[in-house]
Design a protein around this motif. Structure first.
Motif, PDB file in Angstrom:
ATOM      1  N   LYS A 117       0.749  -1.426  -0.026  1.00  0.00           N
ATOM      2  CA  LYS A 117       0.209  -0.180  -0.185  1.00  0.00           C
ATOM      3  C   LYS A 117       0.806   1.203  -0.009  1.00  0.00           C
ATOM      4  CE  LYS A 117      -3.778  -2.224   2.757  1.00  0.00           C
ATOM      5  NZ  LYS A 117      -4.684  -1.873   3.783  1.00  0.00           N
ATOM      6  N   CYS A 118       0.513   2.148  -0.837  1.00  0.00           N
ATOM      7  CA  CYS A 118       1.417   3.576  -1.128  1.00  0.00           C
ATOM      8  C   CYS A 118       0.475   4.578  -0.972  1.00  0.00           C
ATOM      9  CB  CYS A 118       2.035   3.303  -2.419  1.00  0.00           C
ATOM     10  SG  CYS A 118       3.442   4.717  -2.407  1.00  0.00           S
ATOM     11  N   TYR A 119       0.700   5.302   0.169  1.00  0.00           N
ATOM     12  CA  TYR A 119      -0.336   6.476   0.199  1.00  0.00           C
ATOM     13  C   TYR A 119       0.441   7.750  -0.409  1.00  0.00           C
ATOM     14  CZ  TYR A 119      -2.180   3.951   4.216  1.00  0.00           C
ATOM     15  OH  TYR A 119      -3.044   2.950   4.827  1.00  0.00           O
ATOM     16  N   GLY A 120      -0.710   8.525  -0.946  1.00  0.00           N
ATOM     17  CA  GLY A 120      -0.312   9.869  -1.394  1.00  0.00           C
ATOM     18  C   GLY A 120       0.098   9.730  -3.019  1.00  0.00           C
ATOM     19  N   VAL A 121      -0.047   8.682  -3.677  1.00  0.00           N
ATOM     20  CA  VAL A 121       0.033   8.493  -4.986  1.00  0.00           C
ATOM     21  C   VAL A 121      -1.064   8.352  -6.171  1.00  0.00           C
ATOM     22  CG1 VAL A 121       2.402   7.555  -4.498  1.00  0.00           C
ATOM     23  CG2 VAL A 121       0.515   6.295  -5.093  1.00  0.00           C
ATOM     24  N   VAL A 138       0.848  -0.632  -5.111  1.00  0.00           N
ATOM     25  CA  VAL A 138       2.203  -0.578  -6.199  1.00  0.00           C
ATOM     26  C   VAL A 138       3.271  -1.736  -5.762  1.00  0.00           C
ATOM     27  CG1 VAL A 138       1.935   1.836  -6.067  1.00  0.00           C
ATOM     28  CG2 VAL A 138       3.466   0.861  -4.541  1.00  0.00           C
ATOM     29  N   ALA A 139       3.956  -1.737  -6.912  1.00  0.00           N
ATOM     30  CA  ALA A 139       5.086  -2.937  -6.462  1.00  0.00           C
ATOM     31  C   ALA A 139       5.904  -2.868  -5.247  1.00  0.00           C
ATOM     32  CB  ALA A 139       6.029  -3.070  -7.891  1.00  0.00           C
ATOM     33  N   LYS A 140       6.141  -4.015  -4.696  1.00  0.00           N
ATOM     34  CA  LYS A 140       6.720  -3.773  -3.445  1.00  0.00           C
ATOM     35  C   LYS A 140       8.086  -3.226  -3.633  1.00  0.00           C
ATOM     36  CE  LYS A 140       6.725  -6.892   0.520  1.00  0.00           C
ATOM     37  NZ  LYS A 140       5.563  -6.654   1.045  1.00  0.00           N
ATOM     38  N   GLY A 141       8.382  -2.204  -2.752  1.00  0.00           N
ATOM     39  CA  GLY A 141       9.792  -1.741  -2.771  1.00  0.00           C
ATOM     40  C   GLY A 141       9.880  -0.517  -3.693  1.00  0.00           C
ATOM     41  N   THR A 142       8.594   0.163  -4.201  1.00  0.00           N
ATOM     42  CA  THR A 142       8.834   0.936  -4.970  1.00  0.00           C
ATOM     43  C   THR A 142       8.084   2.412  -4.511  1.00  0.00           C
ATOM     44  OG1 THR A 142       6.707   0.510  -6.203  1.00  0.00           O
ATOM     45  CG2 THR A 142       8.675  -0.179  -7.151  1.00  0.00           C
ATOM     46  N   CYS A 143       7.228   2.326  -3.491  1.00  0.00           N
ATOM     47  CA  CYS A 143       6.415   3.222  -2.770  1.00  0.00           C
ATOM     48  C   CYS A 143       7.330   4.506  -2.742  1.00  0.00           C
ATOM     49  CB  CYS A 143       5.774   2.826  -1.794  1.00  0.00           C
ATOM     50  SG  CYS A 143       4.577   4.068  -0.850  1.00  0.00           S
ATOM     51  N   THR A 144       8.185   4.434  -1.757  1.00  0.00           N
ATOM     52  CA  THR A 144       8.802   5.537  -1.335  1.00  0.00           C
ATOM     53  C   THR A 144       9.924   6.284  -2.439  1.00  0.00           C
ATOM     54  OG1 THR A 144      10.574   4.243  -0.302  1.00  0.00           O
ATOM     55  CG2 THR A 144       8.850   4.933   0.936  1.00  0.00           C
ATOM     56  N   THR A 167       5.858  12.571  -6.627  1.00  0.00           N
ATOM     57  CA  THR A 167       4.571  13.286  -7.024  1.00  0.00           C
ATOM     58  C   THR A 167       4.490  14.723  -6.917  1.00  0.00           C
ATOM     59  OG1 THR A 167       3.517  13.473  -4.821  1.00  0.00           O
ATOM     60  CG2 THR A 167       3.267  11.453  -5.814  1.00  0.00           C
ATOM     61  N   PRO A 168       3.736  15.510  -7.425  1.00  0.00           N
ATOM     62  CA  PRO A 168       3.937  16.992  -7.222  1.00  0.00           C
ATOM     63  C   PRO A 168       3.796  17.473  -5.681  1.00  0.00           C
ATOM     64  CG  PRO A 168       2.572  16.510  -9.008  1.00  0.00           C
ATOM     65  CD  PRO A 168       2.813  15.222  -8.389  1.00  0.00           C
ATOM     66  N   LYS A 169       3.271  16.582  -4.939  1.00  0.00           N
ATOM     67  CA  LYS A 169       3.060  16.883  -3.489  1.00  0.00           C
ATOM     68  C   LYS A 169       4.186  15.955  -2.412  1.00  0.00           C
ATOM     69  CE  LYS A 169      -1.616  17.903  -3.498  1.00  0.00           C
ATOM     70  NZ  LYS A 169      -2.836  17.657  -2.779  1.00  0.00           N
ATOM     71  N   GLY A 170       5.093  15.580  -3.185  1.00  0.00           N
ATOM     72  CA  GLY A 170       6.275  14.709  -2.406  1.00  0.00           C
ATOM     73  C   GLY A 170       6.340  13.324  -2.798  1.00  0.00           C
ATOM     74  N   MET A 171       6.951  12.562  -1.911  1.00  0.00           N
ATOM     75  CA  MET A 171       7.297  11.179  -2.218  1.00  0.00           C
ATOM     76  C   MET A 171       6.113  10.264  -1.804  1.00  0.00           C
ATOM     77  SD  MET A 171      10.056  11.405  -3.703  1.00  0.00           S
ATOM     78  CE  MET A 171      11.104  10.070  -3.830  1.00  0.00           C
ATOM     79  N   GLY A 172       5.782   9.170  -2.310  1.00  0.00           N
ATOM     80  CA  GLY A 172       4.974   8.179  -1.986  1.00  0.00           C
ATOM     81  C   GLY A 172       5.174   7.630  -0.505  1.00  0.00           C
TER      82      GLY A 172
END
Length: 101
Positions: free
Chosen positions: A43-47, A79-85, A89-94
């Motif tokens: 789970k990736c927040y903010g993306v 999202v694919a595991k290990g890619t979130c952070t 995005t225009p508001k920062g990182m996942g």
């Protein structure tokens, strides 16, 4: 044949059996698919874009597709595991944790 009165012990036994049966019925339920983690995903927040989140878009929303704005910090998408952070995005990182919307 005369009927015997039901004793307190018999009522307790019947209540215990009924409670056990009710609990057993609830145990065979499987969690909702939306609550099950997907293999190789996180789970990736903010993306997510508005209305495109997978679930949990914070107070006032119900679930999938209910985020109100693009990159809402408390709405997540798989999202694919290990890619979130590493997702920019225009508001920062996942984020792996929800933020304030």
């Amino acid at each position: 044949m005369p009927q015997r009165p039901v004793t307190a012990a018999a009522l307790v036994a019947i209540a215990a059996l009924a409670s056990g049966a009710a609990l057993a019925q609830g145990m065979d339920k499987k969690p909702d698919a939306k609550d099950m983690p997907k293999a190789g995903m996180e789970k990736c927040y903010g993306v997510s874009m508005a209305g495109k989140n997978d679930c949990a878009a914070g107070p006032g929303t119900t679930c999938a597709g209910t985020s109100k704005v693009d990159y809402q910090a408390n709405a997540w998408k798989y999202v694919a595991k290990g890619t979130c952070t590493t997702m920019k995005t225009p508001k920062g990182m996942g984020s792996l944790m929800p933020g304030k919307a």
